[in-house]
Design an enzyme around this catalytic site. Structure first.
Site, PDB file in Angstrom:
ATOM      1  N   SER A  82      -0.853  25.588  -3.153  1.00 44.06           N
ATOM      2  CA  SER A  82      -1.801  24.731  -2.430  1.00 44.06           C
ATOM      3  C   SER A  82      -3.239  25.252  -2.465  1.00 44.06           C
ATOM      4  O   SER A  82      -3.496  26.438  -2.229  1.00 44.06           O
ATOM      5  CB  SER A  82      -1.372  24.596  -0.965  1.00 44.06           C
ATOM      6  OG  SER A  82      -2.368  23.909  -0.241  1.00 44.06           O
ATOM      7  N   SER A 128      -5.501  23.901  -0.432  1.00 40.36           N
ATOM      8  CA  SER A 128      -6.096  23.609   0.876  1.00 40.36           C
ATOM      9  C   SER A 128      -6.642  24.847   1.570  1.00 40.36           C
ATOM     10  O   SER A 128      -7.743  24.801   2.132  1.00 40.36           O
ATOM     11  CB  SER A 128      -5.091  22.878   1.776  1.00 40.36           C
ATOM     12  OG  SER A 128      -4.909  21.569   1.306  1.00 40.36           O
ATOM     13  N   THR A 148       1.947  18.525   3.414  1.00 39.65           N
ATOM     14  CA  THR A 148       2.003  18.045   2.038  1.00 39.65           C
ATOM     15  C   THR A 148       3.450  17.823   1.612  1.00 39.65           C
ATOM     16  O   THR A 148       4.377  17.891   2.444  1.00 39.65           O
ATOM     17  CB  THR A 148       1.184  18.980   1.100  1.00 39.65           C
ATOM     18  OG1 THR A 148       1.115  18.384  -0.188  1.00 39.65           O
ATOM     19  CG2 THR A 148       1.787  20.374   0.981  1.00 39.65           C
ATOM     20  N   LYS A 172       5.583  14.541   4.298  1.00 42.58           N
ATOM     21  CA  LYS A 172       4.684  13.544   4.899  1.00 42.58           C
ATOM     22  C   LYS A 172       5.419  12.439   5.659  1.00 42.58           C
ATOM     23  O   LYS A 172       4.837  11.759   6.495  1.00 42.58           O
ATOM     24  CB  LYS A 172       3.785  12.932   3.829  1.00 42.58           C
ATOM     25  CG  LYS A 172       2.801  13.946   3.237  1.00 42.58           C
ATOM     26  CD  LYS A 172       1.821  13.310   2.295  1.00 42.58           C
ATOM     27  CE  LYS A 172       0.962  14.377   1.620  1.00 42.58           C
ATOM     28  NZ  LYS A 172      -0.146  13.843   0.853  1.00 42.58           N
ATOM     29  N   ASP A 191      -5.321  10.866   3.768  1.00 41.97           N
ATOM     30  CA  ASP A 191      -5.207  10.621   2.315  1.00 41.97           C
ATOM     31  C   ASP A 191      -5.809   9.265   1.940  1.00 41.97           C
ATOM     32  O   ASP A 191      -6.562   9.161   0.968  1.00 41.97           O
ATOM     33  CB  ASP A 191      -3.737  10.626   1.872  1.00 41.97           C
ATOM     34  CG  ASP A 191      -3.141  12.028   1.831  1.00 41.97           C
ATOM     35  OD1 ASP A 191      -3.894  12.985   1.598  1.00 41.97           O
ATOM     36  OD2 ASP A 191      -1.916  12.138   2.016  1.00 41.97           O
ATOM     37  N   GLY A 236       5.974   5.292  -6.116  1.00 39.60           N
ATOM     38  CA  GLY A 236       6.084   6.663  -5.586  1.00 39.60           C
ATOM     39  C   GLY A 236       5.409   6.776  -4.225  1.00 39.60           C
ATOM     40  O   GLY A 236       4.717   5.852  -3.789  1.00 39.60           O
ATOM     41  N   GLY A 251      -8.570  13.401  -9.409  1.00 38.00           N
ATOM     42  CA  GLY A 251      -8.163  13.436  -8.001  1.00 38.00           C
ATOM     43  C   GLY A 251      -8.758  14.553  -7.163  1.00 38.00           C
ATOM     44  O   GLY A 251      -8.470  14.632  -5.969  1.00 38.00           O
TER      45      GLY A 251
HETATM   46  P1  ATR Z   1       7.157  10.659  -4.996  1.00 39.04           P
HETATM   47  O1  ATR Z   1       7.731  11.756  -4.165  1.00 39.04           O
HETATM   48  O2  ATR Z   1       5.706  10.422  -4.714  1.00 39.04           O
HETATM   49  O3  ATR Z   1       7.952   9.416  -5.018  1.00 39.04           O
HETATM   50  P2  ATR Z   1       7.913  11.059  -7.752  1.00 39.04           P
HETATM   51  O4  ATR Z   1       9.334  10.734  -7.486  1.00 39.04           O
HETATM   52  O5  ATR Z   1       7.631  12.221  -8.630  1.00 39.04           O
HETATM   53  O6  ATR Z   1       7.090  11.316  -6.445  1.00 39.04           O
HETATM   54  O7  ATR Z   1       7.272   9.743  -8.404  1.00 39.04           O
HETATM   55  C1  ATR Z   1       5.907   9.539  -8.509  1.00 39.04           C
HETATM   56  C2  ATR Z   1       5.645   8.328  -9.383  1.00 39.04           C
HETATM   57  O8  ATR Z   1       5.510   8.770 -10.747  1.00 39.04           O
HETATM   58  C3  ATR Z   1       6.728   7.259  -9.381  1.00 39.04           C
HETATM   59  O9  ATR Z   1       6.075   6.031  -9.388  1.00 39.04           O
HETATM   60  C4  ATR Z   1       7.452   7.514 -10.678  1.00 39.04           C
HETATM   61  O10 ATR Z   1       8.065   6.376 -11.258  1.00 39.04           O
HETATM   62  P3  ATR Z   1       9.574   5.947 -10.853  1.00 39.04           P
HETATM   63  O11 ATR Z   1       9.468   5.315  -9.510  1.00 39.04           O
HETATM   64  O12 ATR Z   1       9.996   5.025 -11.899  1.00 39.04           O
HETATM   65  O13 ATR Z   1      10.366   7.247 -10.812  1.00 39.04           O
HETATM   66  C5  ATR Z   1       6.302   7.921 -11.561  1.00 39.04           C
HETATM   67  N1  ATR Z   1       6.739   8.641 -12.741  1.00 39.04           N
HETATM   68  C6  ATR Z   1       7.268   9.892 -12.798  1.00 39.04           C
HETATM   69  N2  ATR Z   1       7.521  10.228 -14.085  1.00 39.04           N
HETATM   70  C7  ATR Z   1       7.148   9.160 -14.847  1.00 39.04           C
HETATM   71  C8  ATR Z   1       7.171   8.890 -16.257  1.00 39.04           C
HETATM   72  N3  ATR Z   1       7.582   9.795 -17.137  1.00 39.04           N
HETATM   73  N4  ATR Z   1       6.696   7.692 -16.674  1.00 39.04           N
HETATM   74  C9  ATR Z   1       6.240   6.781 -15.788  1.00 39.04           C
HETATM   75  N5  ATR Z   1       6.195   6.973 -14.456  1.00 39.04           N
HETATM   76  C10 ATR Z   1       6.646   8.141 -13.980  1.00 39.04           C
END
Ligand code: ATR
Length: 304
Positions: free
Chosen positions: A36, A38, A83, A87, A123, A151, A268
């Site tokens: 982190s 932060s 984080t 959350k 956020d 996500g 970001g």
């Molecule tokens: P969170 O905890 O925020 O849900 P995550 O599961 O890592 O984190 O997913 C974050 C986003 O990245 C999701 O929208 C995920 O798509 P899916 O819902 O289909 O899993 C997207 N994401 C992760 N890997 C990806 C990849 N290789 N191509 C496209 N989208 C991806």
């Protein structure tokens, strides 16, 4: 600064502050937490404001957020940042969750106030400020497309867009089914925002990209070195705004290709700084930590 504390260290002030000249009174909790950034920016803001307190990393396992908050409160902490992956869990551990955080469905900032543990979310507002800062436009004026809208991060940004009154919102996700509950929730918040949900391989996506003013990557694509850009370059147009919530490695594959297409790009890091500054201002009303936080983060980046 890389030191990581655990629940065991919250047993007493003597243990927590052993060998330190200032007491730990703020923290960021997550799992894992060693990466982190932060503490770097929050500690700089504390020091600049002359506040004799430490901001520490606290590693908290899923299921232990309530206990962590209770111990921090007992030890006289001012608050904490929250984080991944806490959350959502933290919402159930607060006495009060403010209205915006409830609508966003997540808490990233906790304040221990007189007898009350209060949860809020910086956020979403941090994203609004980052867009204004980076591009000089109000988010609410834009047609927005969010990739990774299924996500956790993407959903919160989508809700914030609707709260800002965006004209059109295209939600894009690799897994289309994850968008149905998000769209249903958003439609309940804003009847007159034009919304659509698309899978990454949908044939209508090229057109949706071309007609967006702002494209946001809220997916985790770009985090791993060697990741391909989440969208093909041909779908971006010169002058378009492209914001990637990822900021390391820098430049991200999406931003690299967007810049080559003549888009205006930002990563970001600005969101990280603004959410942090807003949290600090909640703990210390009237403070202005933004410039100090920005310079503390200049150089190699890491996560919130
Ligand atoms: P969170 O905890 O925020 O849900 P995550 O599961 O890592 O984190 O997913 C974050 C986003 O990245 C999701 O929208 C995920 O798509 P899916 O819902 O289909 O899993 C997207 N994401 C992760 N890997 C990806 C990849 N290789 N191509 C496209 N989208 C991806």
């Amino acid at each position: 600064m890389a030191e990581v504390y655990t629940l065991h260290d919250l047993i007493s002030r003597q243990v927590l502050d052993a060998g330190q000249d200032k007491p730990a009174r703020l923290a960021v909790i997550g799992w894992p937490i060693a990466h982190s950034a932060s503490p770097r920016m929050q500690q700089a803001a504390l020091d600049a404001a002359g506040i004799a307190a430490r901001y520490v990393r606290l590693e908290v396992m899923p299921g232990q957020v309530g206990e962590a908050l209770a111990r921090m409160r007992e030890l006289g902490f001012i608050g904490c940042n929250v984080t991944v992956p806490h959350k959502f869990e933290v919402m159930g551990c607060c006495d009060v969750v403010d209205a915006a955080a409830q609508t966003l469905g997540a808490v990233n900032t906790v304040s221990f106030e007189a007898g009350q543990t209060r949860g809020s979310n910086t956020d979403g507002p941090g994203f609004v400020r980052a867009i204004a800062d980076e591009f000089g436009v109000a988010l609410g004026e834009l047609k927005v497309l969010i990739v990774g809208a299924g996500g956790g991060a993407g959903q919160a940004l989508a809700v914030q867009c609707v709260m800002e009154g965006v004209k059109r919102l295209a939600l894009v996700n690799r897994t289309l089914e994850k968008l149905s509950p998000v769209l249903a929730r958003l439609r309940g918040l804003a009847a007159n925002c034009e919304m659509l949900g698309l899978a990454l391989e949908d044939s209508a996506l090229a057109e949706a990209c071309a007609t967006a003013d702002l494209i946001v990557n809220a997916s985790s694509v770009g985090l791993k070195p060697g990741d391909s850009p989440v969208l093909p370059a041909a779908w971006l147009r010169p002058g378009q705004l492209v914001y990637d919530c990822v900021y390391q490695p820098k430049p991200t594959p999406l931003l690299q290709q967007a810049a080559a297409r003549g888009c205006r790009t930002a990563d970001g890091r600005s969101m990280l700084i603004h959410q942090g500054a807003l949290a600090f201002q909640q703990w210390f009303p009237g403070s202005g930590p933004l410039a100090v936080m920005r310079s503390a983060l200049a150089g190699p980046a890491s996560e919130a």
